[in-house]
Motif scaffolding. Structure first.
Motif, mmCIF file in Angstrom:
data_model
loop_
_atom_site.group_PDB
_atom_site.id
_atom_site.type_symbol
_atom_site.label_atom_id
_atom_site.label_comp_id
_atom_site.label_asym_id
_atom_site.label_seq_id
_atom_site.Cartn_x
_atom_site.Cartn_y
_atom_site.Cartn_z
ATOM 1 N N ASP A 184 0.834 -1.204 0.000
ATOM 2 C CA ASP A 184 0.000 0.000 0.000
ATOM 3 C C ASP A 184 0.873 1.259 0.000
ATOM 4 O OD1 ASP A 184 -2.352 -1.431 -0.036
ATOM 5 O OD2 ASP A 184 -2.680 -1.308 2.141
ATOM 6 N N MET A 185 1.942 1.266 0.795
ATOM 7 C CA MET A 185 2.838 2.433 0.833
ATOM 8 C C MET A 185 3.528 2.630 -0.512
ATOM 9 S SD MET A 185 4.545 2.572 4.683
ATOM 10 C CE MET A 185 5.953 1.701 4.123
ATOM 11 N N LEU A 186 3.958 1.537 -1.134
ATOM 12 C CA LEU A 186 4.605 1.648 -2.443
ATOM 13 C C LEU A 186 3.636 2.181 -3.490
ATOM 14 C CD1 LEU A 186 6.804 -1.573 -2.620
ATOM 15 C CD2 LEU A 186 7.608 0.797 -2.605
ATOM 16 N N MET A 187 2.394 1.725 -3.433
ATOM 17 C CA MET A 187 1.388 2.199 -4.386
ATOM 18 C C MET A 187 1.162 3.700 -4.209
ATOM 19 S SD MET A 187 0.575 -0.310 -6.259
ATOM 20 C CE MET A 187 -0.924 0.161 -7.046
ATOM 21 N N GLU A 188 1.167 4.133 -2.946
ATOM 22 C CA GLU A 188 0.999 5.558 -2.686
ATOM 23 C C GLU A 188 2.186 6.346 -3.231
ATOM 24 O OE1 GLU A 188 0.893 8.406 1.202
ATOM 25 O OE2 GLU A 188 -0.140 6.481 1.357
ATOM 26 N N LEU A 189 3.406 5.815 -3.031
ATOM 27 C CA LEU A 189 4.600 6.503 -3.528
ATOM 28 C C LEU A 189 4.625 6.523 -5.061
ATOM 29 C CD1 LEU A 189 7.329 5.160 -1.083
ATOM 30 C CD2 LEU A 189 6.378 7.482 -1.180
ATOM 31 N N VAL A 190 4.280 5.408 -5.680
ATOM 32 C CA VAL A 190 4.260 5.343 -7.139
ATOM 33 C C VAL A 190 3.206 6.307 -7.668
ATOM 34 C CG1 VAL A 190 3.681 3.861 -9.105
ATOM 35 C CG2 VAL A 190 5.197 3.019 -7.308
ATOM 36 N N GLY A 191 2.122 6.470 -6.956
ATOM 37 C CA GLY A 191 1.052 7.367 -7.372
ATOM 38 C C GLY A 191 1.485 8.828 -7.358
ATOM 39 N N ARG A 192 2.549 9.170 -6.680
ATOM 40 C CA ARG A 192 3.015 10.552 -6.627
ATOM 41 C C ARG A 192 3.888 10.924 -7.823
ATOM 42 N NH1 ARG A 192 4.846 10.869 -0.327
ATOM 43 N NH2 ARG A 192 2.790 10.498 0.551
ATOM 44 N N PHE A 193 4.314 9.932 -8.530
ATOM 45 C CA PHE A 193 5.166 10.247 -9.683
ATOM 46 C C PHE A 193 4.375 11.047 -10.706
ATOM 47 C CE2 PHE A 193 7.788 6.697 -8.182
ATOM 48 C CZ PHE A 193 9.046 7.239 -8.352
ATOM 49 N N ARG A 194 5.059 12.024 -11.339
ATOM 50 C CA ARG A 194 4.437 12.841 -12.380
ATOM 51 C C ARG A 194 4.910 12.332 -13.726
ATOM 52 N NH1 ARG A 194 0.849 16.004 -9.959
ATOM 53 N NH2 ARG A 194 1.603 16.771 -7.998
ATOM 54 N N LEU A 195 3.994 12.246 -14.630
ATOM 55 C CA LEU A 195 4.343 11.821 -15.977
ATOM 56 C C LEU A 195 4.618 13.066 -16.823
ATOM 57 C CD1 LEU A 195 1.792 8.933 -16.499
ATOM 58 C CD2 LEU A 195 4.185 8.777 -15.821
ATOM 59 N N GLY A 196 4.986 12.868 -18.035
ATOM 60 C CA GLY A 196 5.375 13.965 -18.919
ATOM 61 C C GLY A 196 4.350 15.063 -19.047
ATOM 62 N N ASP A 197 3.067 14.803 -18.932
ATOM 63 C CA ASP A 197 2.069 15.851 -19.120
ATOM 64 C C ASP A 197 1.821 16.625 -17.827
ATOM 65 O OD1 ASP A 197 0.731 13.994 -17.662
ATOM 66 O OD2 ASP A 197 -0.894 13.689 -19.087
ATOM 67 N N GLY A 198 2.573 16.307 -16.735
ATOM 68 C CA GLY A 198 2.487 17.066 -15.509
ATOM 69 C C GLY A 198 1.407 16.599 -14.554
ATOM 70 N N GLU A 199 0.647 15.616 -14.961
ATOM 71 C CA GLU A 199 -0.388 15.141 -14.062
ATOM 72 C C GLU A 199 0.154 13.988 -13.209
ATOM 73 O OE1 GLU A 199 -3.955 14.023 -16.004
ATOM 74 O OE2 GLU A 199 -3.935 15.771 -17.301
ATOM 75 N N ALA A 200 -0.354 13.895 -12.027
ATOM 76 C CA ALA A 200 0.026 12.775 -11.159
ATOM 77 C C ALA A 200 -0.688 11.519 -11.649
ATOM 78 C CB ALA A 200 -0.357 13.067 -9.716
ATOM 79 N N GLN A 201 0.048 10.422 -11.643
ATOM 80 C CA GLN A 201 -0.538 9.158 -12.091
ATOM 81 C C GLN A 201 -1.421 8.617 -10.967
ATOM 82 O OE1 GLN A 201 -0.044 7.938 -15.121
ATOM 83 N NE2 GLN A 201 -1.373 6.210 -14.748
ATOM 84 N N THR A 202 -2.641 8.324 -11.289
ATOM 85 C CA THR A 202 -3.550 7.773 -10.284
ATOM 86 C C THR A 202 -4.211 6.537 -10.883
ATOM 87 O OG1 THR A 202 -5.360 9.141 -11.096
ATOM 88 C CG2 THR A 202 -4.071 10.011 -9.241
ATOM 89 N N GLY A 203 -4.974 5.895 -10.046
ATOM 90 C CA GLY A 203 -5.734 4.766 -10.539
ATOM 91 C C GLY A 203 -5.066 3.419 -10.263
ATOM 92 N N PHE A 204 -3.988 3.445 -9.507
ATOM 93 C CA PHE A 204 -3.389 2.172 -9.140
ATOM 94 C C PHE A 204 -4.232 1.533 -8.052
ATOM 95 C CE2 PHE A 204 0.523 4.238 -10.698
ATOM 96 C CZ PHE A 204 0.899 3.282 -11.625
ATOM 97 N N VAL A 205 -4.597 0.337 -8.269
ATOM 98 C CA VAL A 205 -5.384 -0.387 -7.273
ATOM 99 C C VAL A 205 -4.641 -1.675 -6.963
ATOM 100 C CG1 VAL A 205 -7.569 -1.517 -6.788
ATOM 101 C CG2 VAL A 205 -7.520 0.585 -8.151
ATOM 102 N N ARG A 206 -4.436 -1.888 -5.695
ATOM 103 C CA ARG A 206 -3.729 -3.101 -5.266
ATOM 104 C C ARG A 206 -4.677 -4.291 -5.384
ATOM 105 N NH1 ARG A 206 -3.306 -5.784 -0.227
ATOM 106 N NH2 ARG A 206 -4.351 -4.091 0.792
ATOM 107 N N ALA A 207 -4.141 -5.344 -5.961
ATOM 108 C CA ALA A 207 -4.942 -6.566 -6.065
ATOM 109 C C ALA A 207 -5.023 -7.221 -4.689
ATOM 110 C CB ALA A 207 -4.303 -7.528 -7.072
#
Length: 118
Positions: free
Chosen positions: A94-117
């Motif tokens: 869960d912590m890793l998913m939260e950290l990965v979710g903070r990464f910004r992609l080239g268009d400047g938006e934060a990547q969201t939508g990661f759901v842990r199985a």
């Protein structure tokens, strides 16, 4: 009294035969008693042998039950450890998913939508 009087009137050879017959009967009875004692002794020996075998078998069963009990306790401890490790890994995921979710992609938006199985 009557018998002794009757016996006393028997001639001596008859009394001797009677005594021999009585002795023979007593001897036969003693032989029969002896045979029965041997048979009983044999049966008691068989019972004692069976009791010893059962005792050994019960000791083996007790050892097996003790071994199974120890194995069950070890398995329960491993299940507890595995469950704790699984919970810890889930929290870390869960912590890793939260950290990965903070990464910004080239268009400047934060990547969201990661759901842990699950």
């Amino acid at each position: 009294m009557r018998r002794s009087g009757l016996y006393a009137r028997w001639p001596s050879p008859q009394r001797s035969r009677h005594r021999r017959a009585l002795c023979r009967g007593d001897g036969d009875a003693l032989i029969e008693i002896s045979h029965q004692i041997v048979e009983i002794s044999s049966q008691v020996d068989l019972i004692a042998r069976s009791a010893r075998e059962q005792s050994v078998s019960l000791q083996e069963v007790n050892a097996s039950v003790d071994s199974m009990d120890q194995m069950t306790q070890r398995n329960a401890a491993m299940v507890e450890e595995t469950s704790a490790a699984t919970r810890q890994l889930a929290e870390e995921a869960d912590m890793l998913m939260e950290l990965v979710g903070r990464f910004r992609l080239g268009d400047g938006e934060a990547q969201t939508g990661f759901v842990r199985a699950a």
